[in-house]
Write a protein that holds these residues in place. Structure first.
Motif, PDB file in Angstrom:
ATOM      1  N   LYS A  12       4.189   4.429   2.119  1.00 56.75           N
ATOM      2  CA  LYS A  12       3.130   3.699   1.707  1.00 56.75           C
ATOM      3  C   LYS A  12       3.217   2.191   2.022  1.00 56.75           C
ATOM      4  N   GLY A  13       4.453   1.686   1.150  1.00 55.44           N
ATOM      5  CA  GLY A  13       3.922  -0.266   1.126  1.00 55.44           C
ATOM      6  C   GLY A  13       4.178   0.476  -0.606  1.00 55.44           C
ATOM      7  N   GLY A  26      -3.424   2.383  -5.193  1.00 53.54           N
ATOM      8  CA  GLY A  26      -4.315   3.309  -4.545  1.00 53.54           C
ATOM      9  C   GLY A  26      -4.991   2.176  -3.458  1.00 53.54           C
ATOM     10  N   GLU A  27      -4.201   0.710  -3.399  1.00 53.20           N
ATOM     11  CA  GLU A  27      -4.808  -0.106  -2.249  1.00 53.20           C
ATOM     12  C   GLU A  27      -4.064   0.523  -1.373  1.00 53.20           C
ATOM     13  N   GLU A  81      10.612   7.676  -2.300  1.00 55.85           N
ATOM     14  CA  GLU A  81      10.705   7.194  -1.658  1.00 55.85           C
ATOM     15  C   GLU A  81       9.338   7.523  -0.495  1.00 55.85           C
ATOM     16  N   ALA A  82       8.759   8.517  -0.765  1.00 57.92           N
ATOM     17  CA  ALA A  82       6.948   9.059  -0.030  1.00 57.92           C
ATOM     18  C   ALA A  82       6.301   7.560   0.123  1.00 57.92           C
ATOM     19  N   ALA A  83       6.593   7.050  -1.590  1.00 55.59           N
ATOM     20  CA  ALA A  83       5.444   5.988  -2.179  1.00 55.59           C
ATOM     21  C   ALA A  83       5.805   4.989  -1.400  1.00 55.59           C
ATOM     22  N   ASP A 125       6.250  14.293  -3.004  1.00 57.32           N
ATOM     23  CA  ASP A 125       4.891  13.814  -2.935  1.00 57.32           C
ATOM     24  C   ASP A 125       4.709  12.852  -3.380  1.00 57.32           C
ATOM     25  N   PRO A 126       4.564  11.665  -2.488  1.00 65.88           N
ATOM     26  CA  PRO A 126       4.295  10.094  -3.308  1.00 65.88           C
ATOM     27  C   PRO A 126       3.953   9.802  -4.437  1.00 65.88           C
ATOM     28  N   ALA A 127       4.399   9.023  -5.175  1.00 66.75           N
ATOM     29  CA  ALA A 127       4.606   9.200  -7.073  1.00 66.75           C
ATOM     30  C   ALA A 127       5.224   8.124  -7.380  1.00 66.75           C
TER      31      ALA A 127
END
Length: 888
Positions: A839-840, A887-888, A834-836, A812-814
């Motif tokens: 998401k930029g 979170g943006e 990598e997942a985070a 999961d994004p972390a």
């Protein structure tokens, strides 16, 4: 006609016309205006400037020259070379225009059987200065050149000066017409690609004032004596007489290109191979220049002349690699240059091993740089892609090129392979700024030309008689006093001046030996403390002194005395240098030749060529051999002989040094040590005292350095070491001989304890960090794991902990953000998975954003970044900011 024959015919022609042959000066002269000798007249500047009286009225030479202002342009055209040979004939108040023109025309057009070049007169076009009717008339009426083949040109083309106030005058240039295949008709005024200049005759008749280098300056009036300065380009004439298009196809450079073809598998001049042809030309040009520079004593370094040499050698390496070479190539290029150039410069063959060692050493170092540069390029490429860009910035390319020595053409090639381009315009702009600064520096140096005319009278009197080989005190007469560049008649107590004596026992700094200290006194109470002694023109001693008592005046009779203690220590240091040199060669082989030295009372520093460090056992062996020679008490003999005779006896010459026809040989122990040396020495080797080598280190590519104490300084050093050992033995309560084993045992135990401490520390950190997984917060669908961990962790330990937590966070994004208090510092690390990143969310961006909140700064890559601050109170604010940004 081979280039060596062209050179010989030039000299023979002018020797037969009453000129004195002057051998080429070194490419390195003591001139603040010049990095290298860049014109044939440079060695004669003191005569043209009136600083010295020439010992001849007519001279001829073939001078080695190097011009490196536009290294990057070499190879792009076939006309630009960094090294070239300038043949010249010079008149100092003797003949003028008529004879100069006739001499040149006769050599160019005289038949080959009669010793000339046999050039068709119909192919030659002279040019003259606009209003120089005299030269025009000589060409037309005496030489017989039709008026339509004599062109008048302006100051920019046909008026010469050195670029600074001094001698100047009109010139007459001789051009050769290569025919309609090379351009349009109309003489040099129409096309200088078809009509190429081969000889420039300078009629030095006026004095110029301040102003621009080319045109914007005032003509102040005529010189007291008219002079002639001419320059014929040997390489350009070789192109004509060998019937080739350019210098790269002549007998001196084409063999180097042939060697490059063999080593790379590419062919020079193949269809659609313009880029490869440039690389071949770079190799040929730079290899020759590098060999000539190294032979004159230049070594690769990061500034000055050494940096120019380093750039040349690195361009050779990178050009060979771009042509397809996969292994070392430098030795082959160097050997080919020496083979082609040694008929004119025999010393190249004698110095072949040293030249090759320097060049190959730099190649080895640069191949490692290329490997490191590839990693730096990868980082730049990754950063480019992470920005969503497809173009590496000009700044990144320039940094790779300028700071790390990574060539721009390799950057371009690797960028293309990575699917990227390079901002060449930005790179070119930064390069232009760098060149602009270099040119400004060169211009500034021109105004720093030291006015040596104040010493002319002393130079004209002849050399200072040096009596210091046989006595430490000598009666002398004050020939002159100099202060702030001006002659003065008298000096008073407190003044700091220069004193010129007719004879002196004080040694002037040279050959690695620093100057003597001493005093100059007189019967009427004058006392001058000598703080330094330097040479002017290699022949006149100037004593830098402080006037301690009395008034000294020109013409005074004085007694010059050397500080006996100083001289004793200086001779120990210099003779000790010879001992160490001989021992090095015995242990490391004959390739361990001198690359420089410094010796002063009680100390010596010796640089030598070597491709690897000296081992501990070799160092001990060198020290033992040198001290055995000291103990043997070899007699020290000095004598003068011819240079060739000295070399035949096996005397070693300093690499890169220029010697006269008569040299001084210092022999210690017969074959043990025999060197050309002008320094002062002990009477026998036992007077050197013990020699203690302090250490060995690298000072440049292929050059190592040993340092040593001699005499009482060596004894004092060993006494301190003995006292230190005794103190350790007492503290450890063991005999002295057991100290090394006991210290090694203590060090091993300490390392084991440190490892155990680090292990416990890591376990504590992991334990404190485990709770961070449970207390992670959500920023949208991104999990933020952060907080303070155990105090005392450094950046490396935090990185290890952060990557461990990132792995334990799953797919999961972390984002992981860790802080640790270490004394007054607050190191911190941010990591993303990598997942985070998809998401930029990038670690480097987060660190730059939050670093100011803890009073620090930082940066890094998208996956891992770090920084350091000083304000632990800002940690909670920083963590909150990371949650917001994620979170943006």
């Amino acid at each position: 006609m081979q280039t060596h024959e062209i050179r010989k015919r030039f000299l023979d022609h002018f020797i037969a016309a009453g000129h004195t042959e002057v051998p080429s000066a070194s490419l390195i002269l003591d001139d603040p205006n010049l990095l290298f000798v860049n014109a044939g007249m440079v060695p004669f500047k003191p005569y043209f400037l009136g600083e010295q009286t020439p010992p001849f009225s007519r001279a001829t030479s073939v001078q080695k020259c190097v011009r490196t202002l536009d290294i990057e342009e070499v190879g792009i055209t076939t006309r630009h070379n960094t090294f070239f040979q300038m043949a010249g004939n010079f008149s100092f108040g003797d003949y003028f225009k008529r004879e100069a023109i006739h001499f040149a025309w006769d050599l160019l057009t005289k038949s080959v059987d009669d010793g000339g070049y046999g050039i068709d007169p119909q192919k030659l076009w002279p040019t003259v200065y606009l209003d120089d009717d005299e030269a025009f008339g000589i060409w037309r009426d005496e030489i017989g050149v039709p008026a339509e083949r004599i062109q008048r040109r302006g100051m920019k083309d046909n008026y010469w000066s050195m670029g600074v106030p001094g001698p100047c005058g009109p010139c007459s240039e001789i051009f050769y017409d290569r025919g309609p295949d090379y351009g349009r008709e109309g003489g040099p005024e129409a096309d200088e690609d078809r009509y190429i200049e081969i000889w420039n005759l300078v009629f030095m008749q006026n004095q110029r004032g301040e102003g621009g280098a080319k045109e914007d300056y005032e003509i102040l009036g005529p010189l007291p004596k008219k002079n002639i300065d001419t320059g014929m380009g040997i390489e350009r004439v070789a192109c004509l007489l060998q019937n080739v298009d350019n210098v790269y196809e002549t007998d001196l450079l084409k063999p180097v290109i042939d060697t490059a073809e063999r080593l790379t598998g590419k062919t020079y001049g193949a269809p659609n191979s313009a880029d490869d042809d440039v690389r071949f030309r770079v190799i040929a040009d730079h290899a020759r220049t590098a060999v000539m520079l190294i032979a004159d004593g230049v070594l690769p370094s990061n500034d000055g002349r050494g940096y120019v040499l380093r750039r040349l050698l690195r361009r050779i390496v990178r050009s060979a690699r771009l042509l397809g070479a996969t292994g070392p190539t430098m030795a082959a290029f160097v050997d080919k240059v020496i083979e082609t150039m040694s008929p004119s410069y025999p010393y190249l063959a004698e110095q072949a091993d040293e030249i090759r060692a320097v060049a190959v050493g730099e190649e080895d170092a640069f191949l490692k740089t290329l490997s490191a540069g590839s990693k730096l390029f990868d980082d730049a490429a990754e950063a480019t892609k992470s920005r969503g860009s497809s173009q590496i910035t000009g700044s990144d390319a320039f940094t790779l090129h300028d700071t790390y020595g990574f060539p721009i053409d390799l950057t371009l090639e690797m960028a293309a392979e990575a699917g990227l381009s390079v901002d060449q315009a930005g790179f070119t702009e930064l390069m232009a700024e760098q060149r602009s600064r270099a040119k400004a520096d060169a211009t500034a140096r021109k105004h720093g030309h030291a006015d040596m005319s104040v010493y002319r009278d002393f130079l004209d009197r002849g050399p200072t008689e040096f009596t210091g080989y046989t006595e430490l005190a000598s009666e002398a007469k004050v020939l002159g006093l100099v202060s702030a560049g001006e002659r003065i008649q008298v000096a008073h107590p407190g003044d700091e001046i220069e004193v010129i004596l007719d004879r002196t026992p004080l040694y002037a700094e040279s050959g690695g030996q620093i100057a003597d200290r001493g005093v100059i006194t007189s019967a009427d109470g004058v006392k001058l403390t000598v703080t330094d002694v330097q040479k002017v023109g290699k022949s006149v001693w100037r004593h830098r002194v402080r006037v301690d008592a009395g008034e000294v005046s020109e013409g005074a009779d004085v007694l010059a005395q050397v500080d006996q203690s100083w001289r004793h220590g200086a001779t120990q240091g210099h003779s000790g240098t010879h001992m160490v040199h001989a021992a090095l060669r015995e242990v490391l082989g004959p390739g361990a030749t001198q690359a420089g030295s410094l010796n002063r009372p009680g100390y010596l520093r010796f640089d030598f060529h070597s491709q690897g460090p000296v081992t501990d056992s070799q160092r001990a062996q060198i020290e033992q051999i040198a001290n055995s020679a000291v103990e043997t008490n070899y007699p020290v003999h000095t004598f003068e002989t011819g240079l060739d005779e000295a070399k035949a006896m096996g005397a070693l010459a300093l690499f890169g040094e220029n010697y006269g026809d008569v040299v001084r040989v210092v022999e210690i122990g017969g074959p043990f040590s025999m060197e050309l040396c002008g320094g002062t020495h002990v009477g026998s080797s036992a007077q050197i005292g013990p020699i203690t080598i302090l250490g060995e280190s690298s000072v440049g590519s292929g050059v190592r350095r040993v340092e040593a104490y001699v005499g009482m300084d060596s004894f004092t050093y060993l006494s301190r070491e003995r006292a230190l050992l005794a103190g350790l033995a007492s503290s450890l309560k063991v005999p002295s001989e057991q100290v090394p084993d006991r210290v090694e045992n203590l060090v091993t135990r300490l390392r084991d304890a440190e490892k155990q401490l680090e292990k416990l520390k890591a376990e504590q950190a992991r334990a404190s960090a485990s709770g961070l997984l449970d207390s992670a917060v959500r920023a949208g669908d991104i999990r933020v794991i952060g907080g303070r961990v155990a105090d005392g962790l450094d950046g490396g330990e935090l990185r290890s902990l952060a990557t461990d937590l990132r792995a334990r966070a799953g797919a999961d994004p972390a984002v992981v953000a860790l802080f640790s208090q270490t004394g007054e510092k607050l190191p911190f690390v941010v990591a993303t998975n990598e997942a985070a990143r998809e998401k930029g969310v990038r670690a480097g961006d987060l660190v730059k954003e939050v670093a100011p909140l803890v009073g620090g700064r930082g940066g890094g890559k998208p996956d891992l970044a770090q920084g350091s601050g000083v304000d632990a109170a800002g940690v909670d604010t920083a963590l909150a900011r990371i949650v917001t940004l994620a979170g943006e």
